[in-house]
Design a protein around this motif. Structure first.
Motif, short mmCIF file in Angstrom:
data_model
loop_
_atom_site.label_atom_id
_atom_site.label_comp_id
_atom_site.label_asym_id
_atom_site.label_seq_id
_atom_site.Cartn_x
_atom_site.Cartn_y
_atom_site.Cartn_z
N GLN A 273 14.17 2.34 6.63
CA GLN A 273 13.16 2.50 5.60
C GLN A 273 11.79 2.22 6.21
OE1 GLN A 273 13.84 3.55 2.36
NE2 GLN A 273 15.82 3.91 3.31
N PRO A 274 10.76 2.92 5.79
CA PRO A 274 9.43 2.73 6.40
C PRO A 274 8.90 1.32 6.13
CG PRO A 274 9.29 4.12 4.43
CD PRO A 274 10.75 3.95 4.73
N VAL A 275 8.21 0.79 7.13
CA VAL A 275 7.56 -0.52 7.03
C VAL A 275 6.06 -0.31 7.00
CG1 VAL A 275 7.21 -2.74 8.16
CG2 VAL A 275 9.46 -1.64 8.25
N GLU A 276 5.40 -0.80 5.96
CA GLU A 276 3.95 -0.60 5.83
C GLU A 276 3.19 -1.34 6.92
OE1 GLU A 276 2.60 -1.53 1.94
OE2 GLU A 276 3.93 -0.10 0.93
N LYS A 277 3.55 -2.60 7.16
CA LYS A 277 2.88 -3.38 8.19
C LYS A 277 3.84 -4.42 8.73
CE LYS A 277 -1.00 -6.51 9.08
NZ LYS A 277 -2.12 -7.29 8.50
N LYS A 315 11.44 -5.13 3.96
CA LYS A 315 10.59 -6.00 3.15
C LYS A 315 10.34 -7.34 3.85
CE LYS A 315 11.83 -4.14 -1.41
NZ LYS A 315 10.45 -3.73 -1.76
N GLU A 318 7.75 -7.30 6.53
CA GLU A 318 6.38 -7.20 6.02
C GLU A 318 5.79 -8.53 5.58
OE1 GLU A 318 6.80 -2.63 4.25
OE2 GLU A 318 6.96 -4.37 2.92
#
Length: 326
Positions: A273-277, A315, A318
């Protein structure tokens, strides 16, 4: 029908229901037993790890409660799952810090505190989020037979344990408990969920062979799998030794589910899943394992469980530290 006959039939029905609950209860269990360490993580942010002789400054330093078992238990708590935690807590500053946190979290106090002092884990987080550990091992890694007295394995659907607790100075009390757990449950014994962790290279081969004989599901990172495969062969060889599925996490690539089949293995890739930061990767693997266990307690398939676990691990990456807050 006379009242006394109605009463007798009612009593008989209640006894039948009780009988079915006792002898079929193992098929509807929705509870996990988590065995392992709860440690204090001293999280130190630095630009990069120093070389021998370097002099570097830290960017920040914080104390968090972590440890493989605690992180897994925290994810189960976050997802509102029922579990018991067997994790020794010792004396000293770090022991007090852990005990206070466990009480605040409302985790069940399965064990009394022990006399030895707790250690800690220094977590060096580099720019970019990668982490390296330097551990001072204490009471949190010492297990004894007495810790498992009064624990009924038949109450649990899944039993999780970590390799960090099998590579130290403890006796083999965890192994004895797991062997009894799988032998003494006459119906469906608990599923074993084994996460060797980064200390996998320090676990004696004989202990790994004892564990594999208990048919555990393995949860490994890519690097841990590489270490294990050097000792035991390919994924197919490993799954045929354990007779159970193998989960290998590959960071940004997602994870692979490998299951034994009559003609080799079945391999399924579950995308990440994509990680924002990326803040840090501390506890991401434990969050993944806890999320898989949570889904299995809900009756999800392994593929569904891993897909959800990829999301929860993202999550955790992040945030700072290893556990999500509500």
């Amino acid at each position: 029908m006379p009242l006394c006959i109605n009463f007798v039939l009612g009593e008989a029905l209640l006894l039948l229901i009780l009988f079915l609950e006792i002898f079929q209860g193992e098929t509807v269990k929705k509870k996990a037993l988590i065995i392992g360490s709860t440690a204090v993580d001293v999280i130190i942010e630095i630009d990069s790890l120093p070389k021998t002789g370097d002099d570097v400054n830290t960017k920040s330093q914080v104390l968090n409660v972590g440890g493989c078992a605690y992180n897994v238990a925290s994810m189960l708590s976050y997802l509102s799952k029922d579990f018991d935690l067997i994790s020794p807590v010792g004396s000293g500053f770090y022991g007090d810090f852990i005990n206070k946190t466990l009480l605040q979290k409302g985790f069940s106090a399965t064990l009394d505190r022990v006399r030895e002092e707790n250690g800690c884990c220094y977590c060096f987080v580099e720019r970019g989020g990668e982490r390296s550990f330097v551990c001072h091992r204490g009471a949190e890694y010492v297990f004894r037979d007495e810790f498992f007295k009064g624990i009924n394995p038949a109450e649990y659907e899944i039993i999780y344990f970590c390799g960090l607790d099998l590579s130290g100075d403890s006796d083999d009390s965890i192994i004895r408990f797991l062997e009894n757990a799988t032998k003494n449950c006459t119906l469906n014994h608990p599923k074993l969920f084994f996460a060797p962790g980064p200390q996998i290279a320090n676990i004696p081969r004989g202990i790994l062979e004892q564990i594999f004989a208990l048919d555990p599901m393995l949860h490994l990172s890519k690097s841990e799998y590489e270490v294990l495969s050097c000792e035991f062969g390919s994924a197919e060889d490993i799954t045929h030794l354990t007779g159970a599925p193998l989960i290998i996490t590959h960071g940004s690539e997602g994870a692979f589910l490998i299951t034994p089949a009559s003609c080799g293995i079945n391999k399924v890739h579950v995308p990440s899943q994509p990680v924002e930061k990326i803040v840090d990767t501390i506890g991401a693997g434990d969050a993944h394992a806890g999320s898989v266990i949570s889904c299995l307690l809900d009756g999800k398939t392994l593929s569904e469980s891993i897909k959800f676990a990829n999301t929860m691990a993202a999550k955790v990456i992040e945030i700072k530290g290893s556990t999500l807050l509500r």
